[in-house]
Design a protein around this motif. Structure first.
Motif, PDB file in Angstrom:
ATOM      1  N   THR A  22      43.666  46.084  52.356  1.00  0.00           N
ATOM      2  CA  THR A  22      44.170  46.876  51.334  1.00  0.00           C
ATOM      3  C   THR A  22      43.634  46.381  49.919  1.00  0.00           C
ATOM      4  N   ALA A  23      43.812  45.131  49.662  1.00  0.00           N
ATOM      5  CA  ALA A  23      43.508  44.469  48.516  1.00  0.00           C
ATOM      6  C   ALA A  23      41.862  44.459  48.424  1.00  0.00           C
ATOM      7  N   THR A  24      41.089  44.264  49.673  1.00  0.00           N
ATOM      8  CA  THR A  24      39.789  44.093  49.308  1.00  0.00           C
ATOM      9  C   THR A  24      39.246  45.597  49.100  1.00  0.00           C
ATOM     10  N   ILE A  25      39.679  46.792  49.656  1.00  0.00           N
ATOM     11  CA  ILE A  25      39.234  47.932  49.325  1.00  0.00           C
ATOM     12  C   ILE A  25      39.735  48.444  47.798  1.00  0.00           C
ATOM     13  N   LYS A  26      40.751  47.920  47.431  1.00  0.00           N
ATOM     14  CA  LYS A  26      41.137  48.072  46.159  1.00  0.00           C
ATOM     15  C   LYS A  26      40.167  47.447  45.063  1.00  0.00           C
ATOM     16  N   LEU A  27      39.839  46.040  45.488  1.00  0.00           N
ATOM     17  CA  LEU A  27      39.050  45.385  44.572  1.00  0.00           C
ATOM     18  C   LEU A  27      37.583  46.276  44.687  1.00  0.00           C
ATOM     19  N   TRP A  28      37.016  46.490  45.702  1.00  0.00           N
ATOM     20  CA  TRP A  28      35.779  47.273  45.937  1.00  0.00           C
ATOM     21  C   TRP A  28      35.794  48.544  45.154  1.00  0.00           C
ATOM     22  N   GLU A  29      36.943  49.539  45.271  1.00  0.00           N
ATOM     23  CA  GLU A  29      36.872  50.757  44.545  1.00  0.00           C
ATOM     24  C   GLU A  29      36.898  50.476  42.928  1.00  0.00           C
ATOM     25  N   ASN A  30      37.424  49.318  42.564  1.00  0.00           N
ATOM     26  CA  ASN A  30      37.561  49.324  41.171  1.00  0.00           C
ATOM     27  C   ASN A  30      35.976  48.621  40.524  1.00  0.00           C
ATOM     28  N   TYR A  31      35.510  47.719  41.137  1.00  0.00           N
ATOM     29  CA  TYR A  31      34.400  46.994  40.678  1.00  0.00           C
ATOM     30  C   TYR A  31      33.066  47.039  41.566  1.00  0.00           C
ATOM     31  N   GLN A  32      32.949  47.962  42.473  1.00  0.00           N
ATOM     32  CA  GLN A  32      31.712  48.083  43.109  1.00  0.00           C
ATOM     33  C   GLN A  32      30.353  48.197  42.357  1.00  0.00           C
ATOM     34  N   GLY A  33      29.445  47.755  42.496  1.00  0.00           N
ATOM     35  CA  GLY A  33      28.253  47.504  41.652  1.00  0.00           C
ATOM     36  C   GLY A  33      28.155  46.543  40.932  1.00  0.00           C
ATOM     37  N   LEU A  34      29.196  45.887  40.516  1.00  0.00           N
ATOM     38  CA  LEU A  34      29.392  44.860  39.190  1.00  0.00           C
ATOM     39  C   LEU A  34      28.943  43.421  39.917  1.00  0.00           C
ATOM     40  N   ASN A  35      28.535  42.816  39.073  1.00  0.00           N
ATOM     41  CA  ASN A  35      28.514  41.171  39.290  1.00  0.00           C
ATOM     42  C   ASN A  35      29.725  40.560  38.488  1.00  0.00           C
ATOM     43  N   ILE A  36      30.630  39.840  39.393  1.00  0.00           N
ATOM     44  CA  ILE A  36      31.771  39.259  38.644  1.00  0.00           C
ATOM     45  C   ILE A  36      31.446  37.765  38.846  1.00  0.00           C
ATOM     46  N   SER A  37      31.961  37.212  37.624  1.00  0.00           N
ATOM     47  CA  SER A  37      31.970  35.523  38.122  1.00  0.00           C
ATOM     48  C   SER A  37      33.451  35.349  37.551  1.00  0.00           C
ATOM     49  N   PHE A  38      34.092  34.304  38.163  1.00  0.00           N
ATOM     50  CA  PHE A  38      35.275  33.887  38.072  1.00  0.00           C
ATOM     51  C   PHE A  38      35.143  32.539  37.091  1.00  0.00           C
ATOM     52  N   PRO A  39      35.677  32.468  35.933  1.00  0.00           N
ATOM     53  CA  PRO A  39      35.540  31.189  35.056  1.00  0.00           C
ATOM     54  C   PRO A  39      36.593  30.119  35.869  1.00  0.00           C
ATOM     55  N   LYS A  40      36.024  28.875  35.754  1.00  0.00           N
ATOM     56  CA  LYS A  40      36.941  27.747  36.269  1.00  0.00           C
ATOM     57  C   LYS A  40      38.152  27.794  35.490  1.00  0.00           C
ATOM     58  N   LYS A  41      38.267  28.111  34.510  1.00  0.00           N
ATOM     59  CA  LYS A  41      39.678  27.933  33.795  1.00  0.00           C
ATOM     60  C   LYS A  41      40.308  29.329  33.964  1.00  0.00           C
ATOM     61  N   LEU A  42      41.531  29.105  34.582  1.00  0.00           N
ATOM     62  CA  LEU A  42      42.453  30.150  34.966  1.00  0.00           C
ATOM     63  C   LEU A  42      43.445  30.442  34.011  1.00  0.00           C
ATOM     64  N   TYR A  43      44.063  29.361  33.412  1.00  0.00           N
ATOM     65  CA  TYR A  43      45.268  29.448  32.378  1.00  0.00           C
ATOM     66  C   TYR A  43      44.822  29.486  31.073  1.00  0.00           C
ATOM     67  N   SER A  44      45.595  30.213  30.215  1.00  0.00           N
ATOM     68  CA  SER A  44      45.203  30.413  28.593  1.00  0.00           C
ATOM     69  C   SER A  44      45.504  28.908  28.209  1.00  0.00           C
ATOM     70  N   ASN A  45      44.986  28.575  27.027  1.00  0.00           N
ATOM     71  CA  ASN A  45      45.556  27.527  26.166  1.00  0.00           C
ATOM     72  C   ASN A  45      46.849  27.517  25.998  1.00  0.00           C
ATOM     73  N   GLU A  46      47.350  28.569  25.504  1.00  0.00           N
ATOM     74  CA  GLU A  46      48.773  28.516  24.923  1.00  0.00           C
ATOM     75  C   GLU A  46      49.849  28.287  26.337  1.00  0.00           C
ATOM     76  N   TYR A  47      49.216  29.126  27.332  1.00  0.00           N
ATOM     77  CA  TYR A  47      50.139  28.606  28.613  1.00  0.00           C
ATOM     78  C   TYR A  47      50.133  27.124  29.179  1.00  0.00           C
ATOM     79  N   VAL A  48      49.066  26.304  28.864  1.00  0.00           N
ATOM     80  CA  VAL A  48      48.935  25.185  29.290  1.00  0.00           C
ATOM     81  C   VAL A  48      49.749  24.355  28.478  1.00  0.00           C
ATOM     82  N   LYS A  49      49.571  24.310  26.926  1.00  0.00           N
ATOM     83  CA  LYS A  49      50.375  23.592  26.104  1.00  0.00           C
ATOM     84  C   LYS A  49      51.916  23.853  26.574  1.00  0.00           C
TER      85      LYS A  49
END
Length: 83
Positions: A22-49
């Motif tokens: 289900t999640a795979t299909i949802k990702l495909w439906e929303n982002y098909q054709g796009l190149n997506i990179s995931f930044p190494k940094k997950l959390y915002s600076n504010e959250y980390v502090k």
């Protein structure tokens, strides 16, 4: 996680096994054709502090660093800045 992962091409097969059909299909439906990179940094600076300052008396510097993906040195810097 998925029993039907064999029907997908390689990337979607891996996603399906990781997050399910289900999640795979949802990702495909929303982002098909796009190149997506995931930044190494997950959390915002504010959250980390906020996390570090809230947990300074509950967790070790090493554990906090591991939790938010920082070095021990950077956690100590944030603690010093927060005083």
């Amino acid at each position: 996680m998925s029993k039907n992962s064999e029907k997908y091409s390689q990337l979607y097969k891996e996603l399906s096994e990781l997050i399910g059909d289900t999640a795979t299909i949802k990702l495909w439906e929303n982002y098909q054709g796009l190149n997506i990179s995931f930044p190494k940094k997950l959390y915002s600076n504010e959250y980390v502090k906020k996390f570090i300052l809230e947990n300074k008396n509950k967790m070790s510097v090493q554990d906090m660093a591991k939790e938010v993906g920082l070095s021990d040195r950077r956690v100590r810097q944030i603690l010093k800045e927060g005083k």
